[in-house]
Enzyme design. Structure first.
Site, PDB file in Angstrom:
ATOM      1  N   CYS A 160     -14.031   2.094   1.769  1.00  0.00           N
ATOM      2  CA  CYS A 160     -14.525   2.074   0.380  1.00  0.00           C
ATOM      3  C   CYS A 160     -15.722   1.158   0.184  1.00  0.00           C
ATOM      4  O   CYS A 160     -16.389   1.227  -0.844  1.00  0.00           O
ATOM      5  CB  CYS A 160     -13.407   1.676  -0.577  1.00  0.00           C
ATOM      6  SG  CYS A 160     -11.946   2.685  -0.371  1.00  0.00           S
ATOM      7  N   HIS A 219     -15.696  -1.027  -7.320  1.00  0.00           N
ATOM      8  CA  HIS A 219     -15.062   0.131  -6.662  1.00  0.00           C
ATOM      9  C   HIS A 219     -13.923   0.623  -7.551  1.00  0.00           C
ATOM     10  O   HIS A 219     -13.133  -0.161  -8.061  1.00  0.00           O
ATOM     11  CB  HIS A 219     -14.538  -0.288  -5.287  1.00  0.00           C
ATOM     12  CG  HIS A 219     -13.681   0.747  -4.652  1.00  0.00           C
ATOM     13  ND1 HIS A 219     -14.051   2.077  -4.582  1.00  0.00           N
ATOM     14  CD2 HIS A 219     -12.458   0.668  -4.065  1.00  0.00           C
ATOM     15  CE1 HIS A 219     -13.093   2.755  -3.976  1.00  0.00           C
ATOM     16  NE2 HIS A 219     -12.112   1.930  -3.659  1.00  0.00           N
ATOM     17  N   ASN A 246      -9.900   7.643  -6.923  1.00  0.00           N
ATOM     18  CA  ASN A 246     -10.554   6.808  -5.918  1.00  0.00           C
ATOM     19  C   ASN A 246     -11.317   7.712  -4.943  1.00  0.00           C
ATOM     20  O   ASN A 246     -10.703   8.443  -4.176  1.00  0.00           O
ATOM     21  CB  ASN A 246      -9.478   5.983  -5.196  1.00  0.00           C
ATOM     22  CG  ASN A 246     -10.046   5.067  -4.127  1.00  0.00           C
ATOM     23  OD1 ASN A 246     -11.215   5.169  -3.766  1.00  0.00           O
ATOM     24  ND2 ASN A 246      -9.213   4.182  -3.610  1.00  0.00           N
TER      25      ASN A 246
HETATM   26  O1  UT7 Z   1      -9.654   2.026  -2.102  1.00  0.00           O
HETATM   27  C1  UT7 Z   1      -9.368   0.733  -1.662  1.00  0.00           C
HETATM   28  C2  UT7 Z   1      -8.009   0.469  -1.336  1.00  0.00           C
HETATM   29  N1  UT7 Z   1      -6.995   1.054  -2.163  1.00  0.00           N
HETATM   30  C3  UT7 Z   1      -6.537   0.407  -3.217  1.00  0.00           C
HETATM   31  O2  UT7 Z   1      -7.111  -0.545  -3.664  1.00  0.00           O
HETATM   32  C4  UT7 Z   1      -5.217   0.844  -3.788  1.00  0.00           C
HETATM   33  C5  UT7 Z   1      -4.307  -0.351  -3.872  1.00  0.00           C
HETATM   34  N2  UT7 Z   1      -2.962  -0.126  -4.366  1.00  0.00           N
HETATM   35  C6  UT7 Z   1      -2.662   0.407  -5.591  1.00  0.00           C
HETATM   36  O3  UT7 Z   1      -3.512   0.838  -6.314  1.00  0.00           O
HETATM   37  C7  UT7 Z   1      -1.217   0.358  -6.032  1.00  0.00           C
HETATM   38  O4  UT7 Z   1      -0.477  -0.479  -5.155  1.00  0.00           O
HETATM   39  C8  UT7 Z   1      -0.533   1.747  -6.098  1.00  0.00           C
HETATM   40  C9  UT7 Z   1      -1.084   2.522  -7.273  1.00  0.00           C
HETATM   41  C10 UT7 Z   1      -0.756   2.501  -4.821  1.00  0.00           C
HETATM   42  C11 UT7 Z   1       0.976   1.578  -6.340  1.00  0.00           C
HETATM   43  O5  UT7 Z   1       1.217   0.788  -7.479  1.00  0.00           O
HETATM   44  P1  UT7 Z   1       2.270  -0.422  -7.388  1.00  0.00           P
HETATM   45  O6  UT7 Z   1       2.372  -0.989  -8.723  1.00  0.00           O
HETATM   46  O7  UT7 Z   1       1.797  -1.330  -6.287  1.00  0.00           O
HETATM   47  O8  UT7 Z   1       3.617   0.321  -7.049  1.00  0.00           O
HETATM   48  P2  UT7 Z   1       4.561   0.142  -5.791  1.00  0.00           P
HETATM   49  O9  UT7 Z   1       3.908   0.570  -4.533  1.00  0.00           O
HETATM   50  O10 UT7 Z   1       5.131  -1.234  -5.849  1.00  0.00           O
HETATM   51  O11 UT7 Z   1       5.682   1.205  -6.122  1.00  0.00           O
HETATM   52  C12 UT7 Z   1       6.472   1.099  -7.283  1.00  0.00           C
HETATM   53  C13 UT7 Z   1       7.425   2.272  -7.359  1.00  0.00           C
HETATM   54  C14 UT7 Z   1       8.128   2.608  -6.046  1.00  0.00           C
HETATM   55  O12 UT7 Z   1       9.462   2.926  -6.335  1.00  0.00           O
HETATM   56  P3  UT7 Z   1      10.650   1.886  -6.089  1.00  0.00           P
HETATM   57  O13 UT7 Z   1      10.566   1.530  -4.648  1.00  0.00           O
HETATM   58  O14 UT7 Z   1      10.332   0.718  -6.999  1.00  0.00           O
HETATM   59  O15 UT7 Z   1      11.874   2.656  -6.482  1.00  0.00           O
HETATM   60  C15 UT7 Z   1       7.414   3.849  -5.569  1.00  0.00           C
HETATM   61  O16 UT7 Z   1       8.251   4.675  -4.799  1.00  0.00           O
HETATM   62  O17 UT7 Z   1       6.737   3.463  -7.747  1.00  0.00           O
HETATM   63  C16 UT7 Z   1       7.082   4.531  -6.858  1.00  0.00           C
HETATM   64  N3  UT7 Z   1       5.959   5.440  -6.747  1.00  0.00           N
HETATM   65  C17 UT7 Z   1       5.782   6.493  -7.575  1.00  0.00           C
HETATM   66  N4  UT7 Z   1       6.502   6.959  -8.616  1.00  0.00           N
HETATM   67  C18 UT7 Z   1       6.030   8.053  -9.255  1.00  0.00           C
HETATM   68  C19 UT7 Z   1       4.946   5.398  -5.864  1.00  0.00           C
HETATM   69  N5  UT7 Z   1       4.092   6.408  -6.110  1.00  0.00           N
HETATM   70  C20 UT7 Z   1       4.591   7.102  -7.160  1.00  0.00           C
HETATM   71  C21 UT7 Z   1       4.157   8.239  -7.875  1.00  0.00           C
HETATM   72  N6  UT7 Z   1       4.901   8.664  -8.910  1.00  0.00           N
HETATM   73  N7  UT7 Z   1       3.034   8.881  -7.557  1.00  0.00           N
END
Ligand code: UT7
Length: 326
Positions: free
Chosen positions: A112, A253, A283
């Site tokens: 990125c 970004h 993204n």
């Molecule tokens: O481009 C440069 C690099 N990329 C980034 O900068 C992206 C960085 N990361 C993020 O943007 C975020 O970490 C995410 C959007 C990917 C995830 O958000 P989060 O607040 O960090 O959520 P998490 O990974 O802690 O997941 C929370 C929950 C999980 O469920 P449990 O384990 O708490 O039961 C996931 O399974 O949300 C669940 N989950 C979803 N639920 C519904 C993950 N993806 C989804 C989804 N829909 N699409």
């Protein structure tokens, strides 16, 4: 010799994939995607559209704005993690599509941060006199390496390209600084395992173990992204004797609205100083900053003599900043 952005351009697929449509593909909801990321829809390439397709179109639009002819371009750099092929470079394919017969062309792998890394390299060519007109492009078709069965990642990414023409110039409307950083100790938090020499293609590994697809430890990446973008932004300000209050506009970004908000909060920048289009495109990795830059430029959001700060973070990890007196 100073370095000026004389043209911007962008190109996006026509096909839109909304959060509502994603609800039918994986176990997710518009509500989750919107509150956790800020994304509402993204663009997806269709058959016959490749990374080079969007890169060439974005470049044509940037060259038209700059009044630059293809033969005048000395260098083409494309930041991409989704090239048309592992080799030859997509930049060589774009050189051919544009008829930029006098250019040296290469791809740059910095995920990125690829666009800002490219701007930083172009700056060195231009300041040294090794080039006079450079095309820097960020172009991605991430939809082809995203695992459409993995709700953790497939809701986040989109396709498209953005480009700038950079020229050697003597005026004050110029690039003030670029800074690039790498931290390879976290390479395996965001990567594509099955497309290189470490995991050569086999049916079982590449397809069954789904190694061909992008993998991300989203939560860890999130925390690093906020800290690194703040560091890159502060480096740019320090190098120019500026404080956040001097910044007119920041184009970060576009990965996640919460990352952007946390970064601007740490810097003490108000929402009025921010340009985002993440809700429409998701993204787009290396393409995200140049697409947003082109939209901000064409909408007249960037005023002459204003200080524009661009900040990126991505796989590697890589991070970068560029400060411009517009
Ligand atoms: O481009 C440069 C690099 N990329 C980034 O900068 C992206 C960085 N990361 C993020 O943007 C975020 O970490 C995410 C959007 C990917 C995830 O958000 P989060 O607040 O960090 O959520 P998490 O990974 O802690 O997941 C929370 C929950 C999980 O469920 P449990 O384990 O708490 O039961 C996931 O399974 O949300 C669940 N989950 C979803 N639920 C519904 C993950 N993806 C989804 C989804 N829909 N699409």
């Amino acid at each position: 010799m100073n370095v000026r952005i004389t043209g911007t351009g962008s190109a996006l697929p026509g096909k839109i994939l909304t959060n509502a449509e994603l609800e039918r593909l994986v176990d997710t909801s518009d509500e989750w995607i919107t509150t956790r990321t800020g994304i509402k829809e993204r663009r997806i390439a269709v058959e016959g559209e490749y990374t080079s397709t969007f890169a060439a179109e974005a470049a044509r639009r940037a060259m038209a704005m700059a009044g630059a002819h293809p033969e005048e371009i000395d260098l083409i750099i494309i930041g991409t993690v989704t090239p048309d092929f592992p080799f030859p470079s997509t930049a060589c394919i774009v050189q051919d599509l544009l008829g930029a017969t006098n250019a040296t062309a290469f791809d740059l792998s910095a995920a990125c941060s690829g666009f800002l890394y490219g701007v930083s390299i172009a700056e060195k060519f231009l300041r040294s006199g090794a080039a006079r007109k450079v095309l820097v492009i960020g172009s991605e078709v991430l939809s082809r390496i995203v695992d459409w069965q993995d709700r953790n990642t497939c809701v986040l990414f989109g396709d498209g390209a953005g480009a700038v023409v950079l020229e050697a110039s003597e005026g004050d409307h110029s690039l003030l600084s670029t800074h690039t950083f790498s931290n390879g100790s976290f390479w395996n938090l965001l990567y594509q395992p099955g497309s290189g020499s470490r995991n050569p293609a086999t049916e079982s590994r590449t397809i069954d173990e789904r190694l061909i697809y992008l993998k991300m430890e989203g939560n860890d990446v999130f925390k690093h992204a906020v800290r690194a973008m703040e560091e890159a932004a502060l480096k740019a300000l320090d190098a120019n004797g500026l404080t956040p209050s001097n910044i007119s506009l920041m184009i970060p970004h576009q990965a996640n609205r919460r990352i952007i908000d946390a970064t601007t909060k740490r810097l003490g920048l108000g929402p009025d100083k921010l340009f985002t289009n993440l809700h429409r495109y998701g993204n787009t990795s290396s393409a995200s900053i140049p697409i947003a830059l082109d939209e901000a430029n064409r909408q007249g959001v960037i005023k002459p003599d204003s200080k524009l700060l661009m900040v990126a973070f991505g796989g590697g990890f890589t991070y970068a900043s560029a400060l411009v007196n517009w």
